[in-house]
Scaffold this motif. Structure first.
Motif, PDB file in Angstrom:
ATOM      1  N   MET A   1     -12.667 -16.235   9.769  1.00 37.59           N
ATOM      2  CA  MET A   1     -11.580 -15.767  10.598  1.00 37.59           C
ATOM      3  C   MET A   1     -10.644 -16.945  10.880  1.00 37.59           C
ATOM      4  O   MET A   1     -11.085 -18.065  11.058  1.00 37.59           O
ATOM      5  N   ARG A   2      -9.374 -16.647  10.938  1.00 38.20           N
ATOM      6  CA  ARG A   2      -8.391 -17.669  11.289  1.00 38.20           C
ATOM      7  C   ARG A   2      -8.093 -17.539  12.780  1.00 38.20           C
ATOM      8  O   ARG A   2      -7.745 -16.464  13.262  1.00 38.20           O
ATOM      9  N   LEU A   3      -8.216 -18.655  13.476  1.00 40.99           N
ATOM     10  CA  LEU A   3      -7.965 -18.700  14.905  1.00 40.99           C
ATOM     11  C   LEU A   3      -6.868 -19.715  15.184  1.00 40.99           C
ATOM     12  O   LEU A   3      -6.708 -20.667  14.439  1.00 40.99           O
ATOM     13  N   GLY A  56      -7.463 -14.871  17.648  1.00 46.25           N
ATOM     14  CA  GLY A  56      -7.418 -14.552  16.229  1.00 46.25           C
ATOM     15  C   GLY A  56      -6.007 -14.328  15.729  1.00 46.25           C
ATOM     16  O   GLY A  56      -5.183 -13.731  16.418  1.00 46.25           O
ATOM     17  N   GLY A  70     -18.892 -13.385  15.970  1.00 46.06           N
ATOM     18  CA  GLY A  70     -18.636 -14.417  14.976  1.00 46.06           C
ATOM     19  C   GLY A  70     -17.981 -15.661  15.562  1.00 46.06           C
ATOM     20  O   GLY A  70     -18.092 -16.743  14.999  1.00 46.06           O
ATOM     21  N   VAL A  71     -17.321 -15.508  16.697  1.00 45.28           N
ATOM     22  CA  VAL A  71     -16.676 -16.649  17.353  1.00 45.28           C
ATOM     23  C   VAL A  71     -17.586 -17.241  18.431  1.00 45.28           C
ATOM     24  O   VAL A  71     -17.806 -18.446  18.474  1.00 45.28           O
ATOM     25  N   LEU A 107     -16.502 -24.249  15.541  1.00 45.58           N
ATOM     26  CA  LEU A 107     -15.880 -23.110  14.870  1.00 45.58           C
ATOM     27  C   LEU A 107     -15.565 -23.435  13.411  1.00 45.58           C
ATOM     28  O   LEU A 107     -15.795 -22.613  12.518  1.00 45.58           O
ATOM     29  N   ARG A 108     -15.063 -24.623  13.161  1.00 41.90           N
ATOM     30  CA  ARG A 108     -14.774 -25.022  11.774  1.00 41.90           C
ATOM     31  C   ARG A 108     -16.064 -25.128  10.959  1.00 41.90           C
ATOM     32  O   ARG A 108     -16.107 -24.710   9.805  1.00 41.90           O
ATOM     33  N   HIS A 112     -14.662 -20.984  10.256  1.00 45.19           N
ATOM     34  CA  HIS A 112     -13.400 -20.465  10.803  1.00 45.19           C
ATOM     35  C   HIS A 112     -12.273 -21.473  10.565  1.00 45.19           C
ATOM     36  O   HIS A 112     -12.488 -22.686  10.651  1.00 45.19           O
ATOM     37  N   VAL A 114      -9.078 -23.110  12.148  1.00 45.64           N
ATOM     38  CA  VAL A 114      -8.550 -23.299  13.496  1.00 45.64           C
ATOM     39  C   VAL A 114      -7.255 -24.078  13.409  1.00 45.64           C
ATOM     40  O   VAL A 114      -7.222 -25.183  12.873  1.00 45.64           O
TER      41      VAL A 114
END
Length: 116
Positions: A1-3, A56, A70-71, A107-108, A112, A114
């Protein structure tokens, strides 16, 4: 996911006897039996814990399972506390400002993207 990291800082307040804040300077409201929780932009004049938010980049439908897990899962594994509020399209995941680097790394490491 892109945050992406939401610009600015937030503060989280608990107002045990309120049903609505006295002003309109809030970002999110949650009313529960124990009172009102208010998320607002952090004031430079108030000494309080400051939070930063991840949001997101891509909207998801309400019936998409696992988006929030997932986050918050990688953040929990890293021992980073969270405060979450959701919108119709995505979740705003707040972490304490002093834990931002640690949260971003977790997160990375979980895959993900970020963006600041």
């Amino acid at each position: 996911m892109r945050l992406h990291i939401v610009p600015g800082q937030f503060m989280v307040e608990h107002l045990p006897h309120a049903t609505f804040p006295e002003d309109d300077e809030w970002v999110a409201l949650v009313r529960a039996p124990e009172g009102l929780t208010v998320v607002r932009d952090a004031s430079p004049f108030v000494e309080t814990e400051r939070w930063v938010g991840f949001y997101g980049d891509t909207a998801h439908s309400l019936d998409t399972p696992g988006m929030l897990a997932g986050v918050v899962g990688p953040l929990a594994e890293a021992g980073v506390p969270v405060f979450v509020t959701s919108t119709y399209h995505a979740d705003l995941v707040l972490v304490p400002e002093h834990r931002l680097k640690e949260a971003t790394a977790a997160l990375r490491d979980a895959g993900h993207g970020v963006e600041a």
